[in-house]
Design a protein around this motif. Structure first.
Motif: not given
Length: 338
Positions: A225-229, A240-250, A252-257
């Motif tokens: 699920g977290h990959i699909r989200r 949009q100028p999105i970052t990987m921490p923003m993607v991780a927040d969306a 629901g996991v850490s950037t490392r996960a």
């Protein structure tokens, strides 16, 4: 299969010098430099070239065998060739690898990878079906859902005695017959596009290459699920100028996960996956005949600010320059520049 209709080819181009032959081949591959290895006595050649939007056919006859080395310029076009020998054979070398087409065996090669090419036998006769490498790149992206560039390490020799070889060989012959002598596929570009796409699918799914191991994994590798989200967030905000921490927040996991999940289930990184989505968006705009935006405006729209680097990444992914993509659609040089 090897005695197909190449025997009734009408050769429109003839010559007795190596340079004139290379110049004629430039009509298919774009301008490139080549050096003859050693000497070729009695050098006489004849070619027939037939081109369509998604494929080209080279039928060549040479009085004697020879070998040459090629140097590909930035103006050359990246291609995948499927070589069908009718008489004699043809070989290629790249690095320490050698492969050849001969009786009962097809040869597949990517022109940008080869170091040398040899024509074998006296009075040989060879058909070469040439596909745009961008078609192969697109097929890879759609099959594996991941960005890819570099060498595919495609198995270069396919035996016609195998089920895979017969299937690829029969479809190759059907396309060749449909192109030769202004055949029916010239009158039906949609049919040709479907047939070349089917051939690209067969090559990617049936001929071993560096990504083949993913074909067995894909049906069972349903992303969590977290990959699909994360992917849904990227698609919704690709401009949009999105970052990987923003993607991780969306997600629901850490950037490392997030990073570990993409590597495990998509065989790439989140950043590379986002870049692939943006490249796809650029390409859709370039292929839209109604889009009148300048190339620079399209790049900025999808988050590419370094135009030189963008062009290099685009070419690595699709096998052609962005200006070439647009030129095919609008047929004009006036809006190709940044």
């Amino acid at each position: 299969m090897m005695e197909n209709s190449a025997g009734d080819a009408v050769f429109r181009y003839r010559g007795s010098t190596f340079d004139s032959m290379i110049e004629s081949l430039g009509a298919v591959f774009g301008a490139f430099d080549a050096d003859l290895v050693g000497r070729a006595e009695n050098f006489h050649w004849a070619l027939d070239l037939a081109g369509c939007e998604s494929a080209a056919l080279i039928t060549g006859s040479h009085q004697t065998g020879f070998e040459f080395r090629a140097q590909w310029s930035s103006d050359a076009t990246e291609r995948l060739s499927i070589v069908v020998p009718r008489r004699g054979g043809m070989g290629v070398t790249y690095g320490s690898r050698m492969a050849e087409a001969r009786e009962g065996k097809l040869l597949l090669y990517r022109n940008f990878e080869l170091d040398s090419l040899s024509i074998q036998g006296q009075s040989n006769l060879i058909d070469e079906l040439v596909l745009n490498w961008s078609l192969i790149q697109r097929t890879i992206g759609e099959t594996f859902d991941l960005p890819f560039n570099g060498s595919l390490d495609l198995l270069p020799e396919v035996g016609l005695s195998t089920p895979v070889g017969r299937t690829i060989g029969n479809l190759t012959e059907a396309i060749i017959d449909g192109i030769r002598h202004n055949g029916p596929l010239h009158q039906s570009p949609i049919a040709l596009a479907h047939m070349t796409q089917a051939l690209a699918d067969l090559v990617i799914r049936m001929v071993p290459h560096r990504l083949s191991h993913l074909l067995d994994k894909k049906p069972h590798m349903i992303a969590p699920g977290h990959i699909r989200r994360g992917i849904e967030f990227m698609r919704a905000n690709v401009n949009q100028p999105i970052t990987m921490p923003m993607v991780a927040d969306a997600a629901g996991v850490s950037t490392r996960a997030l990073e570990a999940g993409f590597r495990a289930f998509k065989n790439t990184t989140p950043a590379a996956y986002l870049q692939m989505l943006r490249l796809q968006a650029v390409r859709e705009d370039l292929l839209d005949p109604g889009n009148r935006m300048l190339m620079k405006e399209i790049c900025l729209k999808w988050g590419f600010f370094q135009f030189g680097r963008f062009a290099a990444v685009y070419r690595a992914h699709y096998g052609e320059n962005p200006s070439e993509t647009r030129k095919r659609v609008c047929g004009s040089h006036s809006r190709n520049s940044f």
